[in-house]
Design a protein around this motif. Structure first.
Motif, PDB file in Angstrom:
ATOM      1  N   ILE A  74      -7.522  33.095  41.432  1.00 55.32           N
ATOM      2  CA  ILE A  74      -6.320  33.861  41.097  1.00 55.32           C
ATOM      3  C   ILE A  74      -6.518  34.567  39.758  1.00 55.32           C
ATOM      4  CG2 ILE A  74      -3.847  33.751  40.621  1.00 55.32           C
ATOM      5  CD1 ILE A  74      -3.810  31.202  42.393  1.00 55.32           C
ATOM      6  N   ARG A  75      -6.421  35.885  39.795  1.00 55.91           N
ATOM      7  CA  ARG A  75      -6.593  36.691  38.597  1.00 55.91           C
ATOM      8  C   ARG A  75      -5.278  36.819  37.831  1.00 55.91           C
ATOM      9  NH1 ARG A  75     -10.078  42.030  40.370  1.00 55.91           N
ATOM     10  NH2 ARG A  75     -11.836  40.929  41.299  1.00 55.91           N
ATOM     11  N   TYR A  76      -5.387  36.908  36.514  1.00 54.03           N
ATOM     12  CA  TYR A  76      -4.225  37.271  35.699  1.00 54.03           C
ATOM     13  C   TYR A  76      -4.658  38.299  34.662  1.00 54.03           C
ATOM     14  CZ  TYR A  76      -5.960  34.134  32.020  1.00 54.03           C
ATOM     15  OH  TYR A  76      -6.727  33.533  31.052  1.00 54.03           O
ATOM     16  N   HIS A  77      -3.715  39.098  34.216  1.00 56.70           N
ATOM     17  CA  HIS A  77      -3.990  40.139  33.227  1.00 56.70           C
ATOM     18  C   HIS A  77      -4.203  39.472  31.876  1.00 56.70           C
ATOM     19  CE1 HIS A  77      -2.664  44.242  31.374  1.00 56.70           C
ATOM     20  NE2 HIS A  77      -3.928  43.980  31.162  1.00 56.70           N
ATOM     21  N   ASP A  78      -5.421  39.474  31.405  1.00 59.59           N
ATOM     22  CA  ASP A  78      -5.775  38.823  30.144  1.00 59.59           C
ATOM     23  C   ASP A  78      -5.614  39.830  29.015  1.00 59.59           C
ATOM     24  OD1 ASP A  78      -6.788  37.285  28.093  1.00 59.59           O
ATOM     25  OD2 ASP A  78      -8.650  36.764  29.130  1.00 59.59           O
ATOM     26  N   THR A  79      -4.620  39.625  28.192  1.00 60.65           N
ATOM     27  CA  THR A  79      -4.363  40.538  27.072  1.00 60.65           C
ATOM     28  C   THR A  79      -4.578  39.862  25.719  1.00 60.65           C
ATOM     29  OG1 THR A  79      -2.024  39.956  27.092  1.00 60.65           O
ATOM     30  CG2 THR A  79      -2.678  41.885  28.384  1.00 60.65           C
ATOM     31  N   THR A  80      -4.831  38.541  25.724  1.00 57.54           N
ATOM     32  CA  THR A  80      -4.937  37.807  24.467  1.00 57.54           C
ATOM     33  C   THR A  80      -6.345  37.319  24.150  1.00 57.54           C
ATOM     34  OG1 THR A  80      -4.497  35.635  25.445  1.00 57.54           O
ATOM     35  CG2 THR A  80      -2.574  36.961  24.761  1.00 57.54           C
ATOM     36  N   GLY A  81      -7.161  37.079  25.180  1.00 55.04           N
ATOM     37  CA  GLY A  81      -8.495  36.541  24.956  1.00 55.04           C
ATOM     38  C   GLY A  81      -8.508  35.070  24.594  1.00 55.04           C
ATOM     39  N   GLU A  82      -7.381  34.397  24.735  1.00 59.19           N
ATOM     40  CA  GLU A  82      -7.319  32.977  24.388  1.00 59.19           C
ATOM     41  C   GLU A  82      -7.984  32.127  25.470  1.00 59.19           C
ATOM     42  OE1 GLU A  82      -3.380  31.655  23.376  1.00 59.19           O
ATOM     43  OE2 GLU A  82      -2.971  33.507  22.287  1.00 59.19           O
ATOM     44  N   THR A  83      -8.734  31.105  25.024  1.00 58.57           N
ATOM     45  CA  THR A  83      -9.349  30.144  25.935  1.00 58.57           C
ATOM     46  C   THR A  83      -9.100  28.739  25.390  1.00 58.57           C
ATOM     47  OG1 THR A  83     -11.476  30.068  24.788  1.00 58.57           O
ATOM     48  CG2 THR A  83     -11.213  31.769  26.494  1.00 58.57           C
ATOM     49  N   SER A  84      -9.370  27.738  26.218  1.00 61.55           N
ATOM     50  CA  SER A  84      -9.184  26.353  25.783  1.00 61.55           C
ATOM     51  C   SER A  84     -10.379  25.837  24.986  1.00 61.55           C
ATOM     52  CB  SER A  84      -8.962  25.450  27.000  1.00 61.55           C
ATOM     53  OG  SER A  84     -10.105  25.496  27.840  1.00 61.55           O
ATOM     54  N   SER A 114     -12.555  27.936  22.825  1.00 64.31           N
ATOM     55  CA  SER A 114     -13.053  28.780  21.743  1.00 64.31           C
ATOM     56  C   SER A 114     -11.938  29.144  20.778  1.00 64.31           C
ATOM     57  CB  SER A 114     -13.647  30.069  22.331  1.00 64.31           C
ATOM     58  OG  SER A 114     -14.057  30.940  21.296  1.00 64.31           O
ATOM     59  N   SER A 115     -12.298  29.213  19.512  1.00 59.85           N
ATOM     60  CA  SER A 115     -11.320  29.669  18.516  1.00 59.85           C
ATOM     61  C   SER A 115     -11.275  31.195  18.461  1.00 59.85           C
ATOM     62  CB  SER A 115     -11.675  29.110  17.137  1.00 59.85           C
ATOM     63  OG  SER A 115     -12.953  29.585  16.735  1.00 59.85           O
ATOM     64  N   ARG A 116     -12.254  31.829  19.085  1.00 56.26           N
ATOM     65  CA  ARG A 116     -12.299  33.297  19.101  1.00 56.26           C
ATOM     66  C   ARG A 116     -11.334  33.826  20.157  1.00 56.26           C
ATOM     67  NH1 ARG A 116     -16.789  35.000  16.207  1.00 56.26           N
ATOM     68  NH2 ARG A 116     -18.428  33.444  16.005  1.00 56.26           N
ATOM     69  N   LYS A 117     -10.505  34.737  19.765  1.00 58.51           N
ATOM     70  CA  LYS A 117      -9.593  35.405  20.698  1.00 58.51           C
ATOM     71  C   LYS A 117     -10.143  36.810  20.924  1.00 58.51           C
ATOM     72  CE  LYS A 117      -5.537  32.725  19.426  1.00 58.51           C
ATOM     73  NZ  LYS A 117      -6.228  31.702  18.647  1.00 58.51           N
TER      74      LYS A 117
END
Length: 146
Positions: A85-95, A97-100
């Motif tokens: 399931i795809r979602y529109h990623d606008t933040t770059g947040e991951t569980s 990495s501290s890099r957004k």
């Protein structure tokens, strides 16, 4: 053609020239594909990049109509967990990495990679960690990784 950073993201290489450039590298390295993957720092330039990317995809005959689109429409995407399931990623947040950051797969040399166009490579754990390690090395002044 991007002679100056102020032209970004309204610059690109023709797909024929891109394939001509990366084709030999692809064969030498036994890569399945080669692609352009910009590094975006949300929220800066994300909307601008997406607009320029879809203009490029829509105007380029190499890419079939509808390339890079998801069920939500146009936009950089990631997957929910381990699902498809795809979602529109606008933040770059991951569980993990501290890099957004957003690293959308963009201009591809192999037509078989078209379904992945606009996928945020950094959102996938293993690729994301590899991207982080390269960026960590750069941040720490390590320029020669050989």
């Amino acid at each position: 053609h991007c002679p100056n950073v102020t032209y970004w993201p309204n610059c690109s290489m023709s797909i024929r020239n891109f394939i001509k450039l990366v084709g030999p590298l692809q064969k030498i390295g036994l890569f399945r594909d080669m692609a352009t993957v910009p590094l975006l720092h949300p929220p800066h330039n994300v909307n601008i990049f997406e607009a320029a990317a879809y203009k490029f995809l829509d105007e380029n005959n190499f890419y079939p109509k509808g390339s890079g689109r998801s069920h939500f429409g146009k936009g950089i995407y990631a997957m929910w967990g381990n699902s498809s399931i795809r979602y529109h990623d606008t933040t770059g947040e991951t569980s993990y990495s501290s890099r957004k950051i957003l690293t959308p797969l963009f201009e591809v040399a192999n037509i078989d990679s078209l379904p992945a166009v606009m996928f945020n490579l950094h959102s996938e754990y293993h690729r994301g960690r590899a991207i982080d390690k390269v960026m960590d090395a750069w941040d720490n002044g390590i320029r020669n990784l050989s």
